[in-house]
Scaffold this motif. Structure first.
Motif, PDB file in Angstrom:
ATOM      1  N   MET A   1       0.825  -1.197   0.000  1.00 42.82           N
ATOM      2  CA  MET A   1       0.000   0.000   0.000  1.00 42.82           C
ATOM      3  C   MET A   1       0.864   1.254   0.000  1.00 42.82           C
ATOM      4  O   MET A   1       0.571   2.230  -0.695  1.00 42.82           O
ATOM      5  N   THR A   2       1.962   1.227   0.759  1.00 40.09           N
ATOM      6  CA  THR A   2       2.845   2.388   0.823  1.00 40.09           C
ATOM      7  C   THR A   2       3.577   2.584  -0.495  1.00 40.09           C
ATOM      8  O   THR A   2       3.778   3.729  -0.938  1.00 40.09           O
ATOM      9  N   SER A   3       3.980   1.502  -1.141  1.00 44.05           N
ATOM     10  CA  SER A   3       4.724   1.616  -2.394  1.00 44.05           C
ATOM     11  C   SER A   3       3.911   2.307  -3.482  1.00 44.05           C
ATOM     12  O   SER A   3       4.477   2.970  -4.362  1.00 44.05           O
ATOM     13  N   LYS A   4       2.588   2.161  -3.432  1.00 44.99           N
ATOM     14  CA  LYS A   4       1.746   2.818  -4.437  1.00 44.99           C
ATOM     15  C   LYS A   4       1.783   4.337  -4.313  1.00 44.99           C
ATOM     16  O   LYS A   4       1.597   5.045  -5.303  1.00 44.99           O
ATOM     17  N   ALA A   5       2.003   4.834  -3.090  1.00 45.85           N
ATOM     18  CA  ALA A   5       2.027   6.283  -2.876  1.00 45.85           C
ATOM     19  C   ALA A   5       3.422   6.872  -3.017  1.00 45.85           C
ATOM     20  O   ALA A   5       3.564   8.098  -3.087  1.00 45.85           O
ATOM     21  N   LEU A   6       4.467   6.031  -3.050  1.00 45.38           N
ATOM     22  CA  LEU A   6       5.837   6.534  -3.134  1.00 45.38           C
ATOM     23  C   LEU A   6       6.205   6.849  -4.579  1.00 45.38           C
ATOM     24  O   LEU A   6       5.590   6.331  -5.519  1.00 45.38           O
TER      25      LEU A   6
END
Length: 585
Positions: free
Chosen positions: A394-399
């Motif tokens: 989930m975090t990688s999608k926003a990075l």
């Protein structure tokens, strides 16, 4: 005139008639004597004096009680004033201490340069090795190191996962075919977790960790109990729970067999014929602790190893390699041994799902020096591996594209692995590194994780670890973390629990703490040299596996083979001439 004489005569006659001496009355009383009157008056006077004395005594007693009450009220008021003053002073002192502690945490990045001689927790001689003085290689050197060594070493991770998953599918299918669905445990599909499925595995050999959920046969089901859901939580029990075996239609405190009459040929599987309310002989012998309705981790390990052995013997004739247990104290630590001498290790971990969440109860995990031993064999460790994998995705999608967060974790894990080979394992593990990264991902903006900021984020990660070690505080990312994303579906009991300190063992084990801090600072000293050397000269254990050692062709669940350092304990399967391929029929 006549009327007047008549009146005078009437008065005289009336006076004569009423005179007591001429016409005495029958009921007339004789006047009392003077002496009797005097005696009665004296008696009445004495009575009045006694009453007066009684009233005076009563008044004196009431006055004394009132005076005592006033004195007690004054003393109570003085005590209240003293207590109020003391409470105010204590509050002021506490506020002062909190202000000092907050100031110290905000302004003190490392240990004090002066170490008291008598303090056993202080580590003299490390002042010059503080992270503030660490000089990492240049940004270009870090990028070259990450590209040539780490990414090159994990280039065949996808093929390794493919081979292991195919073989495990076949192994679990054989296990299901051997089980009786009416009496045996039902094994579900595996779930890939940890570094191999989070794309930051760097250590060799590549190791797949697979969760294997299992459920009991009908009409039984598992009832999980989280220790952190109780108040107060015992020290060291926040990360554990217990699992009760109950019938689907019975209350946890009773069984339907006690409410109905069983025939002579009928037997309650939970309680036997006349036993108390507890699991019956079959399930109790198989998985539950003696005399308890709770699952026993040791019995689950024995059952799982036995089931895997039977399943392997069923399909061993199809493969040209051996399967063995690499650690007998771990339920599914397996190794595939090829005829060429190569090994491919992987872990099958029996787990139980907690309700409908992604939280799992794990019977055993790889041992670590700082890991606490469960107080009882009915204590199951809580695993948040699936949540951690979801959070990273989930975090990688926003990075930003090409973010450096996994590269930071890979480099730190690589340094820790090399240091462990030099000085031996310490209390610091790769899970601690991942926990620190998760905290930083939650506190940093997505724009701060650009690929160009690899050196700054790596320095921040190491600095965060140093501060956590010196304070002996590294909190679990999910347990008691109110800042964790709500959309992940964490159980409410986990969010409301007290934070779990992963470095709590360091408070009790001072020798382990000293060794860990020494090893950490030694790793910081060796980091520039290791990164520079590995960037220029890639050692043999960092090179991609040659094509000759990889298993390209597959006629079944085949794939690449990996090597392992130690020989396993065989399960009895025969070895063949061509590793990774099935025997010709």
């Amino acid at each position: 005139m006549a009327l007047g004489l008549f009146r005078v005569c009437l008065v005289v006659v009336t006076a004569i008639i009423n005179h007591p001496l001429l016409f005495p009355r029958e009921n007339a009383t004789v006047p009392e004597s003077e002496e009797e009157i005097i005696l009665k008056m004296q008696a009445h006077q004495e009575k009045l004096q006694l009453e007066q004395l009684r009233l005076e005594e009563e008044a004196a007693r009431l006055a004394a009680e009132e005076e005592a009450l006033e004195r007690l009220a004054e003393e109570g008021q003085q005590q209240n004033e003293t207590r109020t003053a003391w409470d105010l002073w204590s509050t002021l002192c506490m506020i002062l201490f909190l202000v000092i502690e907050v100031w110290r945490q905000d302004h003190q990045d490392g240990p004090s340069p002066e170490c008291p001689v008598g303090d056993e927790d202080e580590l003299p001689g490390l002042e010059g090795a503080q992270l503030r003085g660490l000089t990492l290689p240049s940004k270009a050197a870090l990028e070259r190191f990450s590209e040539r060594c780490i990414r090159g070493a994990t280039a065949d991770a996808a093929r390794t996962r493919e081979f292991v998953e195919g073989f495990v599918d076949d192994l679990l299918e054989a296990l299901r075919s051997l089980c009786n669905r009416d009496t045996d445990m039902e094994v579900e599909d595996f779930i890939g977790v940890d570094s191999m499925y989070e794309n930051w595995q760097v250590d060799k050999p590549l190791l797949c960790h697979l969760f294997v959920p299992f459920v009991p046969p009908e009409p039984y089901h598992f009832r999980p109990e989280l220790c952190c859901a109780r108040r107060p939580v015992p020290l060291g029990r926040q990360g554990y729970g217990r699992i009760e075996v109950v019938r689907a239609t019975e209350d946890a405190r009773g069984c339907v067999c006690g409410k109905t009459t069983l025939g002579e040929d009928m037997l309650c599987l939970l309680h036997g014929r006349n036993g108390p309310a507890r699991p019956g002989s079959e399930l109790e012998t198989l998985l539950c602790a003696g005399g308890s309705p709770y699952l026993d981790t040791l019995r689950v390990m024995t059952w799982f190893q036995t089931a895997l052995t039977r399943a392997w013997h069923r399909i061993a004739h199809k493969y040209e390699f051996d399967l063995a247990f690499s650690q007998l104290d771990s339920p599914g630590s397996l190794k595939i041994r090829f005829r060429s001498g190569k090994f491919m290790p992987f872990n099958l971990i029996p787990v139980i799902q907690c309700d409908d969440s992604d939280l799992y109860f794990v019977s055993h995990l790889p041992r670590e020096p700082s890991a606490e031993t469960p107080a009882s064999s009915t204590d199951w460790l809580l695993s948040f591996a699936v949540y951690e994998r979801h959070f990273l995705r989930m975090t990688s999608k926003a990075l930003p594209e090409g973010a450096c967060h996994l590269s930071c974790l890979q480099i730190a894990s690589f340094l820790l692995s090399k240091q462990s080979r030099l000085t031996g394992p310490s209390g610091l593990s790769s899970y601690h590194l991942k926990t620190a990264l998760l905290h930083l991902l939650l506190s940093r903006r997505p724009a701060d994780w650009k690929a160009s900021q690899l050196d700054a984020r790596l320095h921040e990660l190491l600095r965060f670890l140093e501060k956590s070690l010196l304070e002996k505080k590294l909190y679990h990312f999910f347990i008691g973390n109110r800042k964790a994303p709500e959309g992940m579906g964490l159980p409410e009991a986990i969010r409301r629990a007290e934070p779990l300190n992963l470095f709590l063992p360091f408070v009790l084990q001072r020798s382990l703490y000293r060794k860990t801090v020494d090893s950490f600072y030694e790793m910081l000293k060796n980091a520039p040299v290791l990164i520079s050397e590995y960037s220029l000269h890639i050692p043999a254990d960092c090179q991609p596996t040659p094509q000759s050692c990889c298993l390209v062709g597959r006629t079944g669940p085949g794939g690449p083979g990996r090597r392992a350092p130690h020989g396993p304990t065989p399960l009895g399967a025969p070895a063949g001439p061509v590793p990774g391929e099935r025997r010709a029929s």
